[in-house]
Design a protein around this motif. Structure first.
Motif, PDB file in Angstrom:
ATOM      1  N   GLY A  61      22.240 -61.029  18.794  1.00  0.00           N
ATOM      2  CA  GLY A  61      21.587 -61.183  20.136  1.00  0.00           C
ATOM      3  C   GLY A  61      22.953 -61.563  21.172  1.00  0.00           C
ATOM      4  O   GLY A  61      22.620 -61.373  22.385  1.00  0.00           O
ATOM      5  N   ASP A  62      24.112 -61.965  20.656  1.00  0.00           N
ATOM      6  CA  ASP A  62      25.256 -62.345  21.385  1.00  0.00           C
ATOM      7  C   ASP A  62      26.299 -61.292  21.538  1.00  0.00           C
ATOM      8  O   ASP A  62      27.308 -61.482  22.038  1.00  0.00           O
ATOM      9  N   ASP A  63      25.711 -59.966  21.045  1.00  0.00           N
ATOM     10  CA  ASP A  63      27.116 -58.816  21.359  1.00  0.00           C
ATOM     11  C   ASP A  63      27.270 -58.704  22.677  1.00  0.00           C
ATOM     12  O   ASP A  63      26.357 -58.648  23.572  1.00  0.00           O
ATOM     13  N   SER A  65      30.638 -56.366  24.946  1.00  0.00           N
ATOM     14  CA  SER A  65      31.557 -55.162  25.142  1.00  0.00           C
ATOM     15  C   SER A  65      32.667 -55.421  24.160  1.00  0.00           C
ATOM     16  O   SER A  65      33.295 -54.605  23.460  1.00  0.00           O
ATOM     17  N   SER A  66      33.337 -56.919  24.204  1.00  0.00           N
ATOM     18  CA  SER A  66      34.233 -57.152  23.413  1.00  0.00           C
ATOM     19  C   SER A  66      34.179 -57.240  22.193  1.00  0.00           C
ATOM     20  O   SER A  66      34.937 -56.867  21.496  1.00  0.00           O
ATOM     21  N   ASN A  67      33.108 -57.774  21.526  1.00  0.00           N
ATOM     22  CA  ASN A  67      33.158 -57.825  20.014  1.00  0.00           C
ATOM     23  C   ASN A  67      32.748 -56.189  19.548  1.00  0.00           C
ATOM     24  O   ASN A  67      33.020 -56.036  18.639  1.00  0.00           O
ATOM     25  N   ILE A  68      32.067 -55.569  20.574  1.00  0.00           N
ATOM     26  CA  ILE A  68      31.946 -54.113  20.084  1.00  0.00           C
ATOM     27  C   ILE A  68      33.230 -53.406  19.930  1.00  0.00           C
ATOM     28  O   ILE A  68      33.615 -52.689  19.157  1.00  0.00           O
ATOM     29  N   GLN A  69      34.144 -53.522  20.917  1.00  0.00           N
ATOM     30  CA  GLN A  69      35.367 -53.140  20.824  1.00  0.00           C
ATOM     31  C   GLN A  69      36.397 -53.565  19.651  1.00  0.00           C
ATOM     32  O   GLN A  69      36.927 -52.887  18.898  1.00  0.00           O
ATOM     33  N   ARG A  70      36.430 -55.070  19.109  1.00  0.00           N
ATOM     34  CA  ARG A  70      36.721 -55.410  17.585  1.00  0.00           C
ATOM     35  C   ARG A  70      36.102 -54.624  16.868  1.00  0.00           C
ATOM     36  O   ARG A  70      36.929 -54.441  15.813  1.00  0.00           O
ATOM     37  N   LEU A  71      34.881 -54.384  16.828  1.00  0.00           N
ATOM     38  CA  LEU A  71      34.197 -53.670  15.581  1.00  0.00           C
ATOM     39  C   LEU A  71      34.600 -52.541  15.477  1.00  0.00           C
ATOM     40  O   LEU A  71      35.133 -52.049  14.345  1.00  0.00           O
ATOM     41  N   CYS A  72      34.840 -51.620  16.576  1.00  0.00           N
ATOM     42  CA  CYS A  72      35.156 -50.352  16.321  1.00  0.00           C
ATOM     43  C   CYS A  72      36.923 -50.248  15.870  1.00  0.00           C
ATOM     44  O   CYS A  72      37.202 -49.465  15.258  1.00  0.00           O
ATOM     45  N   VAL A 101      25.211 -50.181  16.292  1.00  0.00           N
ATOM     46  CA  VAL A 101      25.034 -51.097  17.121  1.00  0.00           C
ATOM     47  C   VAL A 101      23.530 -50.863  17.852  1.00  0.00           C
ATOM     48  O   VAL A 101      22.816 -50.089  17.445  1.00  0.00           O
ATOM     49  N   TYR A 102      23.105 -52.045  18.795  1.00  0.00           N
ATOM     50  CA  TYR A 102      21.848 -51.888  19.410  1.00  0.00           C
ATOM     51  C   TYR A 102      22.096 -50.615  20.490  1.00  0.00           C
ATOM     52  O   TYR A 102      22.833 -50.463  20.869  1.00  0.00           O
ATOM     53  N   PRO A 103      20.835 -50.300  20.908  1.00  0.00           N
ATOM     54  CA  PRO A 103      20.658 -49.132  21.808  1.00  0.00           C
ATOM     55  C   PRO A 103      21.494 -49.423  23.179  1.00  0.00           C
ATOM     56  O   PRO A 103      22.564 -48.487  23.599  1.00  0.00           O
ATOM     57  N   ALA A 104      21.379 -50.738  23.519  1.00  0.00           N
ATOM     58  CA  ALA A 104      22.275 -51.115  24.740  1.00  0.00           C
ATOM     59  C   ALA A 104      23.570 -51.176  24.633  1.00  0.00           C
ATOM     60  O   ALA A 104      24.452 -51.153  25.524  1.00  0.00           O
ATOM     61  N   ARG A 105      24.392 -51.092  23.438  1.00  0.00           N
ATOM     62  CA  ARG A 105      25.750 -51.128  23.313  1.00  0.00           C
ATOM     63  C   ARG A 105      26.325 -49.851  22.842  1.00  0.00           C
ATOM     64  O   ARG A 105      27.481 -49.925  22.370  1.00  0.00           O
TER      65      ARG A 105
END
Length: 268
Positions: A61-63, A65-72, A101-105
């Motif tokens: 729930g706290d995803d 853009s920065s942790n998506i970038q780290r994940l990638c 990821v979730y759709p919003a991400r």
């Protein structure tokens, strides 16, 4: 990635004849788990191969853009460089199979992977994940929006009530609509097996999902009380084998332990 499974006509006569021998499945699971595993360099090779089958996932729930970038970044470089060099695998381009990821991400993931200069697919959960209890129209729109934002794999979750009440035609029709909404994206159908009641239901739901056009079938969302188990995996793999023998279509199986990573087990 395999070609799409275009599905088949619904065959309720096949579904009605299915009955899984629960004790036999449990015995088979015990036999498999008792086998010796590979060691040394063979074990390292299989572990590296397993990495390439992982959907590296964040569904929090706290995803941001920065942790998506780290994940990638982690998806592109899943193994430390010094370990890869020690194994002489540093130039093999080992990455995870996808980022989920979730759709919003989805847009964040697409942007981050493009900036990293890699072609790792972006997967998105959709269709009312994890419960599958929202209106069908809403679930279909969620799939379409995720695809529009750049997701090339869609992880849907079925409405378990349709399985528990034996509404196989309704389940087939819903998944067919998911297939259509995905367009050219791969459809990965989560059965949430821990909430299906019996191994017979697991087999029937697996078969319905494949008949309806799923490219992958998956055990669980990682959010249920019971997720992947050996007996469930055996039943789903047998269903994949039987579907292949009957139709010639290859389907893939995901065994979900926790929602941090999904493992693809291709059948040949």
């Amino acid at each position: 990635m395999s070609a799409h499974n275009r599905g088949t006509e619904l065959d309720l006569s096949w579904i009605s004849k299915i009955q899984v021998n629960h004790p036999a499945v449990l015995r088979r699971a015990e036999q498999i788990q008792a086998r010796r595993t590979v060691k040394k360099e063979w074990q390292a090779a299989w572990l590296l191969k397993a990495v390439t089958f992982i959907d590296l996932t964040t569904l929090s729930g706290d995803d941001t853009s920065s942790n998506i970038q780290r994940l990638c970044y982690k998806a592109k470089y899943p193994i430390r460089e010094d370990l890869l060099k020690a194994l002489n695998m540093h130039d093999k381009g080992i990455t995870t199979a996808a980022v989920c990821v979730y759709p919003a991400r989805v847009c964040d993931a697409v942007k981050a992977l493009k900036a990293a200069g890699c072609n790792i697919p972006v997967a998105s959960v959709a269709a009312g994940f994890p419960a599958g209890q929202t209106h069908l129209k809403t679930r279909l729109e969620e799939i379409r929006l995720a695809v529009e934002d750049g997701a090339t794999e869609i992880d849907v979750v079925i409405n378990r009530s349709l399985v528990l009440t034996g509404q196989w035609e309704a389940l087939y029709d819903e998944i067919r609509q998911f297939r259509k909404a995905c367009g050219e994206a791969h459809l990965k159908t989560i059965l949430a097996t821990g909430e299906l009641g019996t191994l017979t239901n697991v087999y029937k739901a697996s078969m319905i999902a494949m008949m309806a056009g799923s490219d992958f079938i998956k055990t669980s969302t990682g959010k249920e009380t019971v997720n992947a188990t050996f007996p469930v995996a055996i039943v789903m793999l047998r269903a994949i084998r039987d579907f292949f023998w009957k139709t010639g279509n290859k389907i893939y199986h995901h065994v979900t332990g926790r929602y941090a990573a999904y493992h693809d087990l291709p059948m040949s």
